[in-house]
Every structure is written in structure tokens, then in C-alpha cells.
Motif scaffolding. Structure first.
Motif, PDB file in Angstrom:
ATOM      1  N   LEU A  78       0.587  -1.499   0.140  1.00  0.00           N
ATOM      2  CA  LEU A  78      -0.004   0.042   0.162  1.00  0.00           C
ATOM      3  C   LEU A  78       0.294   1.692   0.594  1.00  0.00           C
ATOM      4  CD1 LEU A  78      -2.947   1.564   0.103  1.00  0.00           C
ATOM      5  CD2 LEU A  78      -2.771   0.937   2.570  1.00  0.00           C
ATOM      6  N   GLU A  79       1.939   0.945   0.554  1.00  0.00           N
ATOM      7  CA  GLU A  79       2.708   2.339   1.098  1.00  0.00           C
ATOM      8  C   GLU A  79       3.079   2.643  -0.537  1.00  0.00           C
ATOM      9  OE1 GLU A  79       5.329   3.538   4.772  1.00  0.00           O
ATOM     10  OE2 GLU A  79       5.418   1.197   3.799  1.00  0.00           O
ATOM     11  N   THR A  80       3.995   2.056  -2.135  1.00  0.00           N
ATOM     12  CA  THR A  80       4.446   2.214  -2.610  1.00  0.00           C
ATOM     13  C   THR A  80       3.319   2.727  -3.563  1.00  0.00           C
ATOM     14  OG1 THR A  80       5.878   0.491  -2.253  1.00  0.00           O
ATOM     15  CG2 THR A  80       5.597   1.164  -4.624  1.00  0.00           C
ATOM     16  N   PRO A 114      -0.043  -2.938  11.866  1.00  0.00           N
ATOM     17  CA  PRO A 114       1.331  -2.963  12.175  1.00  0.00           C
ATOM     18  C   PRO A 114       1.710  -3.926  11.903  1.00  0.00           C
ATOM     19  CG  PRO A 114      -0.065  -1.740  14.102  1.00  0.00           C
ATOM     20  CD  PRO A 114      -0.888  -1.712  12.814  1.00  0.00           C
ATOM     21  N   ALA A 115       1.109  -5.608  11.865  1.00  0.00           N
ATOM     22  CA  ALA A 115       1.442  -6.149  10.919  1.00  0.00           C
ATOM     23  C   ALA A 115       1.545  -6.852  10.059  1.00  0.00           C
ATOM     24  CB  ALA A 115       0.412  -7.591  12.002  1.00  0.00           C
ATOM     25  N   ARG A 116       1.015  -5.928   9.087  1.00  0.00           N
ATOM     26  CA  ARG A 116       0.384  -5.543   7.834  1.00  0.00           C
ATOM     27  C   ARG A 116      -0.235  -7.329   7.766  1.00  0.00           C
ATOM     28  NH1 ARG A 116       4.739  -2.209   5.243  1.00  0.00           N
ATOM     29  NH2 ARG A 116       3.489  -2.099   3.345  1.00  0.00           N
ATOM     30  N   GLY A 117      -1.363  -7.254   8.121  1.00  0.00           N
ATOM     31  CA  GLY A 117      -2.269  -7.610   8.252  1.00  0.00           C
ATOM     32  C   GLY A 117      -3.378  -7.766   6.938  1.00  0.00           C
ATOM     33  N   PHE A 122      -5.824   0.668   5.223  1.00  0.00           N
ATOM     34  CA  PHE A 122      -6.479   0.893   3.014  1.00  0.00           C
ATOM     35  C   PHE A 122      -6.421   2.564   3.128  1.00  0.00           C
ATOM     36  CE2 PHE A 122      -8.971  -1.593   6.066  1.00  0.00           C
ATOM     37  CZ  PHE A 122      -9.558  -2.005   5.203  1.00  0.00           C
ATOM     38  N   ALA A 123      -6.308   2.334   1.719  1.00  0.00           N
ATOM     39  CA  ALA A 123      -6.452   4.658   1.444  1.00  0.00           C
ATOM     40  C   ALA A 123      -7.244   4.756   0.557  1.00  0.00           C
ATOM     41  CB  ALA A 123      -5.136   5.046   0.940  1.00  0.00           C
ATOM     42  N   ASP A 124      -8.118   5.693   0.209  1.00  0.00           N
ATOM     43  CA  ASP A 124      -8.371   5.940  -0.949  1.00  0.00           C
ATOM     44  C   ASP A 124      -8.191   7.243  -2.038  1.00  0.00           C
ATOM     45  OD1 ASP A 124     -10.466   8.386  -0.146  1.00  0.00           O
ATOM     46  OD2 ASP A 124      -9.662   7.335   1.966  1.00  0.00           O
ATOM     47  N   PHE A 125      -9.202   7.690  -3.069  1.00  0.00           N
ATOM     48  CA  PHE A 125      -8.918   8.233  -3.543  1.00  0.00           C
ATOM     49  C   PHE A 125      -9.622   8.071  -5.081  1.00  0.00           C
ATOM     50  CE2 PHE A 125      -6.856   4.575  -6.565  1.00  0.00           C
ATOM     51  CZ  PHE A 125      -7.758   5.227  -8.412  1.00  0.00           C
ATOM     52  N   LEU A 135      -8.047   1.637  -1.888  1.00  0.00           N
ATOM     53  CA  LEU A 135      -6.782   0.731  -1.697  1.00  0.00           C
ATOM     54  C   LEU A 135      -6.577   0.149  -0.785  1.00  0.00           C
ATOM     55  CD1 LEU A 135      -4.614   3.665  -3.118  1.00  0.00           C
ATOM     56  CD2 LEU A 135      -5.089   1.483  -4.752  1.00  0.00           C
ATOM     57  N   GLN A 136      -7.034  -1.252  -0.695  1.00  0.00           N
ATOM     58  CA  GLN A 136      -6.740  -2.071   0.921  1.00  0.00           C
ATOM     59  C   GLN A 136      -5.142  -3.105  -0.069  1.00  0.00           C
ATOM     60  OE1 GLN A 136      -9.168  -5.527   0.736  1.00  0.00           O
ATOM     61  NE2 GLN A 136     -10.059  -4.638   2.737  1.00  0.00           N
ATOM     62  N   GLU A 137      -4.585  -3.199   0.814  1.00  0.00           N
ATOM     63  CA  GLU A 137      -3.176  -4.002   1.124  1.00  0.00           C
ATOM     64  C   GLU A 137      -3.641  -5.645   1.465  1.00  0.00           C
ATOM     65  OE1 GLU A 137       1.056  -2.552   2.206  1.00  0.00           O
ATOM     66  OE2 GLU A 137       0.082  -4.131   4.102  1.00  0.00           O
ATOM     67  N   ARG A 138      -3.065  -6.810   0.502  1.00  0.00           N
ATOM     68  CA  ARG A 138      -2.956  -7.663   0.844  1.00  0.00           C
ATOM     69  C   ARG A 138      -1.702  -8.440   0.510  1.00  0.00           C
ATOM     70  NH1 ARG A 138      -7.092 -10.992  -2.773  1.00  0.00           N
ATOM     71  NH2 ARG A 138      -5.332 -11.102  -4.234  1.00  0.00           N
ATOM     72  N   GLY A 139      -1.886  -9.809   1.218  1.00  0.00           N
ATOM     73  CA  GLY A 139      -0.021 -10.283   0.026  1.00  0.00           C
ATOM     74  C   GLY A 139       1.608  -9.647   0.300  1.00  0.00           C
ATOM     75  N   TYR A 140       1.562  -8.095   1.586  1.00  0.00           N
ATOM     76  CA  TYR A 140       2.452  -7.888   1.716  1.00  0.00           C
ATOM     77  C   TYR A 140       3.062  -9.036   2.492  1.00  0.00           C
ATOM     78  CZ  TYR A 140       6.154  -4.466   3.962  1.00  0.00           C
ATOM     79  OH  TYR A 140       7.421  -4.356   3.936  1.00  0.00           O
ATOM     80  N   ARG A 141       4.396  -8.825   2.052  1.00  0.00           N
ATOM     81  CA  ARG A 141       5.572 -10.013   2.519  1.00  0.00           C
ATOM     82  C   ARG A 141       6.907  -9.488   3.092  1.00  0.00           C
ATOM     83  NH1 ARG A 141       1.803 -12.264   3.362  1.00  0.00           N
ATOM     84  NH2 ARG A 141       1.048 -14.167   2.428  1.00  0.00           N
ATOM     85  N   THR A 142       7.789  -9.518   4.212  1.00  0.00           N
ATOM     86  CA  THR A 142       9.020  -8.388   4.053  1.00  0.00           C
ATOM     87  C   THR A 142       9.984  -9.967   3.792  1.00  0.00           C
ATOM     88  OG1 THR A 142       8.634  -9.481   6.180  1.00  0.00           O
ATOM     89  CG2 THR A 142       7.892  -7.513   6.168  1.00  0.00           C
ATOM     90  N   ALA A 143      11.025  -9.262   3.495  1.00  0.00           N
ATOM     91  CA  ALA A 143      11.516  -9.493   2.320  1.00  0.00           C
ATOM     92  C   ALA A 143      13.085 -10.526   3.448  1.00  0.00           C
ATOM     93  CB  ALA A 143      12.161  -8.785   1.477  1.00  0.00           C
TER      94      ALA A 143
END
Length: 143
Positions: A78-80, A114-117, A122-125, A135-143
Motif C-alpha cells: 500500500l505504501e508503494t 502494524p502487522a501488515r495483515g 486502506f487509502a482512497d482516491f 486501495l486495500q493491502e493484501r499479501g504484503y511480505r517482508t523480505a
């Protein structure tokens, strides 16, 4: 029986303005731009990686201009995604997350979960006609 959502109609007033917004600013891919006469035009656009497209045009819907609410664009970071859209000139809200996560009651707090669950941040436009996207985040993984 299997059902598949493949196209969402987005009611816009100015097709050219909306086309430029979705392609140049949001980054959707133009699939079709068909106008057999002055009364009808269908423009189909697809977000990168999506199985569902949107249609804008003339003579394709009687829904009020700007009436689409809370159509979700799911992203893995989501940040990117927010930073990219801001860089393209799209006004995107601040990021927020559901709270409390374990017993969510409709409340939000600022920033990323905080857990990037999945499904928690969310964010919106809105497009130039006022159609609102989440915008909704799903599947974020830290490397």
C-alpha cells in the motif's frame, strides 16, 4: 455454477478526461475504445494484473455521474501504491488501518496495520467525476 466479475461500469461525464485520468494517472491499460456512432462509446480499461476491467463511455449506463462508491483496488504494498499514485498527480488519502484488529468494530487508526495483515490497511482516491476507489493491502511480505 461459477460466477466471475469481469467488468464494472464507472459513470463519468467527460470520457476523454476520465480516459486520461485512468491511463495516465492511475496506470490502467486501455483495452478497447469503440464508438460506432455519436451516441455510443465504450472504453474498457484494466488495472495491471487484474481479471476485472472497468468501462467508461457514452450511452452505456444511466447511473449518475460519480456514483461509484468504494470499488476496491487490492495491492501488495500500500505504501508503494500510494506513493506511485501521488507521484502521478492523484490525490490519495492518508493510510489508515482497522482497529482493534481482533474485534474490529468499524474503527480506524492512522498508518499501516502494524502487522501488515491482509485486508487491514486502506487509502482512497476519487476520479475527476467523484467516483471513489479504495486501495486495500493484501499479501504484503517482508523480505
Amino acid at each position: 455454477m461459477k460466477f466471475s466479475v469481469e467488468v464494472i461500469t464507472v459513470p463519468v461525464e467527460d470520457v476523454e478526461r476520465a480516459l486520461r485520468f485512468y491511463v495516465d494517472r492511475v496506470g490502467f491499460v486501455l483495452d478497447v475504445d469503440y464508438s460506432p456512432n455519436d451516441a455510443f462509446r465504450v472504453v474498457q480499461l484494466t488495472p495491471s494484473g487484474s481479471s476485472c476491467s472497468i468501462q467508461i463511455g457514452k450511452g452505456i449506463t444511466d447511473a449518475p455521474v460519480g456514483s461509484l462508491r468504494n470499488a476496491y483496488l487490492v495491492v501488495t504494498d500500500l505504501e508503494t501504491a500510494r506513493r506511485d499514485l501521488l507521484g502521478r498527480g492523484v490525490q490519495v488519502s492518508d493510510i489508515r488501518h482497522k482497529t482493534p484488529i481482533a474485534a474490529w468494530d468499524g474503527g480506524f487508526a492512522s498508518g499501516l496495520d502494524p502487522a501488515r495483515g491482509n485486508y487491514a490497511s486502506f487509502a482512497d482516491f476519487s476520479d475527476p467525476d467523484g467516483n471513489r476507489w479504495i486501495l486495500q493491502e493484501r499479501g504484503y511480505r517482508t523480505a
